[in-house]
Write an enzyme that holds these catalytic residues in place. Structure first.
Site, PDB file in Angstrom:
ATOM      1  N   LYS A 260       9.434  -8.166  -1.092  1.00 62.56           N
ATOM      2  CA  LYS A 260       9.450  -9.202  -0.059  1.00 62.56           C
ATOM      3  C   LYS A 260       9.366 -10.585  -0.715  1.00 62.56           C
ATOM      4  CE  LYS A 260       6.964 -10.744   4.028  1.00 62.56           C
ATOM      5  NZ  LYS A 260       5.920 -10.483   5.011  1.00 62.56           N
TER       6      LYS A 260
ATOM      7  N   GLU B 246       4.216  -6.189 -10.780  1.00 63.39           N
ATOM      8  CA  GLU B 246       4.710  -4.854 -11.149  1.00 63.39           C
ATOM      9  C   GLU B 246       6.227  -4.782 -11.004  1.00 63.39           C
ATOM     10  OE1 GLU B 246       2.205  -5.567  -9.130  1.00 63.39           O
ATOM     11  OE2 GLU B 246       0.569  -4.099  -9.322  1.00 63.39           O
TER      12      GLU B 246
ATOM     13  N   GLY C  79       5.085  -6.162   4.769  1.00 62.83           N
ATOM     14  CA  GLY C  79       5.547  -5.194   3.770  1.00 62.83           C
ATOM     15  C   GLY C  79       5.376  -3.761   4.239  1.00 62.83           C
ATOM     16  N   ARG C  80       4.212  -3.457   4.807  1.00 59.37           N
ATOM     17  CA  ARG C  80       3.934  -2.069   5.210  1.00 59.37           C
ATOM     18  C   ARG C  80       4.623  -1.692   6.514  1.00 59.37           C
ATOM     19  NH1 ARG C  80      -0.308  -5.402   4.954  1.00 59.37           N
ATOM     20  NH2 ARG C  80      -1.492  -5.925   6.812  1.00 59.37           N
TER      21      ARG C  80
ATOM     22  N   GLU D 281      -4.461  -1.077   4.656  1.00 55.28           N
ATOM     23  CA  GLU D 281      -4.163  -2.482   4.364  1.00 55.28           C
ATOM     24  C   GLU D 281      -4.149  -3.282   5.674  1.00 55.28           C
ATOM     25  OE1 GLU D 281      -0.379  -4.048   2.457  1.00 55.28           O
ATOM     26  OE2 GLU D 281      -1.661  -4.093   0.699  1.00 55.28           O
TER      27      GLU D 281
ATOM     28  N   HIS E 190      -6.010  25.573   0.279  1.00 60.59           N
ATOM     29  CA  HIS E 190      -6.571  26.236  -0.899  1.00 60.59           C
ATOM     30  C   HIS E 190      -7.268  25.240  -1.799  1.00 60.59           C
ATOM     31  CE1 HIS E 190      -4.594  29.996   0.193  1.00 60.59           C
ATOM     32  NE2 HIS E 190      -3.684  29.185   0.710  1.00 60.59           N
TER      33      HIS E 190
ATOM     34  N   LYS F 130      -5.374  -9.436  -8.225  1.00 63.02           N
ATOM     35  CA  LYS F 130      -4.146  -9.939  -8.859  1.00 63.02           C
ATOM     36  C   LYS F 130      -4.466 -11.164  -9.711  1.00 63.02           C
ATOM     37  CE  LYS F 130      -1.035  -8.775  -5.017  1.00 63.02           C
ATOM     38  NZ  LYS F 130      -0.149  -9.331  -3.998  1.00 63.02           N
TER      39      LYS F 130
HETATM   40  O1  F6P Z   1      -0.438  -6.468  -2.878  1.00 68.28           O
HETATM   41  C1  F6P Z   1      -0.172  -6.030  -1.608  1.00 68.28           C
HETATM   42  C2  F6P Z   1       1.233  -6.326  -1.204  1.00 68.28           C
HETATM   43  O2  F6P Z   1       1.365  -7.659  -0.899  1.00 68.28           O
HETATM   44  C3  F6P Z   1       1.655  -5.452  -0.045  1.00 68.28           C
HETATM   45  O3  F6P Z   1       1.245  -5.925   1.170  1.00 68.28           O
HETATM   46  C4  F6P Z   1       3.117  -5.395  -0.233  1.00 68.28           C
HETATM   47  O4  F6P Z   1       3.681  -4.348   0.503  1.00 68.28           O
HETATM   48  C5  F6P Z   1       3.208  -5.214  -1.731  1.00 68.28           C
HETATM   49  O5  F6P Z   1       2.170  -6.011  -2.225  1.00 68.28           O
HETATM   50  C6  F6P Z   1       4.504  -5.574  -2.359  1.00 68.28           C
HETATM   51  O6  F6P Z   1       4.868  -6.890  -2.128  1.00 68.28           O
HETATM   52  P1  F6P Z   1       6.341  -7.398  -2.349  1.00 68.28           P
HETATM   53  O7  F6P Z   1       7.232  -6.633  -1.448  1.00 68.28           O
HETATM   54  O8  F6P Z   1       6.308  -8.855  -2.064  1.00 68.28           O
HETATM   55  O9  F6P Z   1       6.708  -7.141  -3.799  1.00 68.28           O
END
Ligand code: F6P
Length: 545
Positions: free
Chosen positions: A210, A216, A270-271, A356, A387, A507
């Site tokens: 987003k 990452e 995002g979610r 979240e 199990h 972060k």
């Molecule tokens: O760190 C949480 C978050 O902001 C989530 O809410 C989001 O889905 C995820 O990181 C990834 O964010 P982006 O789509 O901006 O890379």
């Protein structure tokens, strides 16, 4: 609804529920079922292709009446309507939370800042469809003219969990000869493993983020680009990278052609984004038509949430039952147990959605809440979990409400397995609710010395969610069911379900620590524990890379 209602726990409905809880908390499901032959009928509802049997919950008709009164008092329907209209219900970020617009029909109109977002949504869907068709048909080739065989989605959180979950759920519908992989973790092993056996000339990367700034994702995207350019040269990036983001400027800065970028908007959390362009990998896998069916499933549940009467409203009921256990029985966790291996990643998906969204300690009045908010959500597919951790569900000391999810038609060609799978689902719901008493064990001739250990008390609540088959539409409906149940709970707990400030601090600290790991020159000014860990790491990490 009162315009300025008292804080949650001071309201009349809450107090009534507390008093009611004292009266019913010891009732056993055995008794409740024995007293009412119509119980399953009374406490079940259908909508958007899903059947919810909530009769195996520790509730009476009065419980439901009071829970629905709580929803009324807290203005759940009022907030829902505000969400559907595009009002800025994400108050801390001053944004709308308009995921319902992502699946609105073409002729609907929802305005944000004076612009009709439905038109924008359908424009992007059309571009996604055209691109997906080209990749699926082989018309879109890699740099050397070979067709794309593997699509790798690089993204994390909401830009990963939905696409990966949907791939596992619907992979039987995928284009033959294509594989889909998902890289999320900044651990280099994630990307290295995903690409180890791949041919760069046949690989397409979708960088999904987003913000297009997430550590990452951008780290993985850069390494993926180096892997690709190392094999095919820098100009190949244009044929092998596409982006999904709200941040067009950063996408361009990364070197991705705007023609290969698919946008979405700040009003999509995002979610809540797997049905936006973030679903591009899903659409390439299952095709635009099946993706439209997925959207139709979401939409059917949106309409059900808006139109169904409260006592038959699946998300409302599901959300309120969660509140009942979380806030009145003191349950700390909730298990989601899909009896479909295809939904193996569904609990992980729901973890982000629920935790979240509602893992918040401050209410909208900016004061600390005086009540519990989101439960810890967890789960694994049945029968695997039986199990493993089901022992605790049946005989442990904690109350763990469970959602059991199943499908009447098999999801594989090995149809003869399906009765066994579903028998286990129904058996577990029965065992959780009714258990086995000492008298029953004695009647079976069980040795007396074992009796105390073998008794299962029952009275462990569960919901049964059943659909005819796992299709794109049922998956959409299922996700929307939980989206709206989470919304219901957030409205009751009076939190902003659409921000996530709690993830920021980690972060921030990590970005401060990175240079400290890379050079011993940096003085350490953390607490003694963090300092010691960093020093140990510096010593053991091996030569600088
Ligand atoms: O760190 C949480 C978050 O902001 C989530 O809410 C989001 O889905 C995820 O990181 C990834 O964010 P982006 O789509 O901006 O890379």
């Amino acid at each position: 609804m009162n315009k300025n209602p008292p804080r949650l726990t001071r309201g009349a409905a809450w107090r009534a529920l507390q008093a009611h809880h004292r009266q019913v908390r010891d009732l056993h499901l055995r008794q409740l079922f024995a007293e009412d032959a119509q119980r399953a009928e009374r406490f079940s509802a259908e909508g958007a292709g899903l059947y919810l049997d909530y009769s195996k919950n520790r509730i009476t008709a009065e419980t439901m009446r009071l829970l629905l009164a709580l929803a009324e008092e807290r203005g759940v329907a009022v907030r829902r309507d505000a969400m559907y209209r595009g009002e800025k219900i994400n108050v801390t970020e001053k944004r709308a939370a308009l995921h319902v617009a992502l699946r609105a029909p073409r002729d609907a109109h929802i305005l944000v800042g004076g612009r009709d977002v439905v038109t924008q949504v359908h424009e992007v869907l059309e571009r996604m469809a055209a691109f997906s068709e080209r990749v699926r048909s082989g018309a879109w080739t890699g740099q050397t003219g070979r067709r794309i065989r593997t699509v790798i989605n690089i993204g994390i959180g909401g830009s990963y969990l939905g696409p990966e979950m949907a791939w596992h759920a619907l992979r039987e519908l995928a284009a033959p000869g294509m594989d889909f992989r998902f890289v999320a973790n900044v651990d280099g092993a994630d990307l290295a493993r995903a690409t180890a056996d791949l041919e760069p000339a046949e690989t397409l990367f979708i960088v999904s983020s987003k913000t297009f700034t997430t550590l990452e994702t951008m780290t993985n995207a850069r390494s993926a680009r180096a892997w690709l350019a190392g094999a095919l040269g820098e100009p190949a990036v244009a044929r092998h990278f596409v982006a999904v983001s709200t941040n067009a400027a950063e996408v361009r800065a990364f070197g991705i052609d705007p023609q290969s970028a698919f946008g979405f908007w700040d009003w999509v959390g995002g979610r809540y984004s797997m049905d936006s362009a973030i679903g591009l990998s899903t659409m390439i896998a299952i095709g635009p038509q099946a993706f439209r069916e997925l959207l139709a499933g979401f939409r059917a549940m949106d309409e059900h949430f808006r139109d169904a009467p409260p006592e038959r409203n699946l998300p409302l009921v599901l959300g309120l039952l969660g509140v009942w256990y979380n806030n009145f029985f003191g349950a700390q966790t909730q298990a989601v147990l899909p009896y479909a291996k295809a939904l193996a990643r569904f609990p992980a998906y729901l973890q982000q959605l629920a935790m979240e969204s509602n893992g918040k300690h401050v209410a909208l009045d900016r004061r600390r809440v005086a009540w519990q908010t989101a439960a810890i959500l967890w789960g694994e597919p049945g029968t695997d979990g039986q199990h493993s951790f089901y022992q605790l569900l049946h005989q442990g000391t904690r109350l763990v409400p469970c959602d059991l999810i199943g499908f009447c038609r098999p999801t594989s060609a090995l149809a003869e397995h399906h009765d066994l799978l579903m028998a286990n689902l129904f058996a577990q719901a029965e065992a959780l609710a009714f258990g086995k008493s000492a008298a029953e064990l004695a009647a079976e001739g069980s040795p007396r010395f074992q009796t105390p250990f073998r008794v299962t008390e029952g009275n462990r609540p569960s919901n049964l969610i059943l659909a005819e088959r796992l299709t794109p539409a049922t998956l959409g409906a299922l996700v929307a069911l939980y989206e709206h149940a989470v919304f219901t709970q957030g409205a009751i707990w009076d939190v902003d379900s659409f921000d996530q400030w709690g993830v920021e601090l980690g972060k921030e600290l990590a970005s401060r620590i990175v240079p400290e790991l890379q050079s011993a020159e940096h003085a350490l000014a953390h607490d003694s524990s963090t300092n010691a860990a960093i020093r140990r790491y510096r010593r053991l990490r091996g030569p600088a890379r």
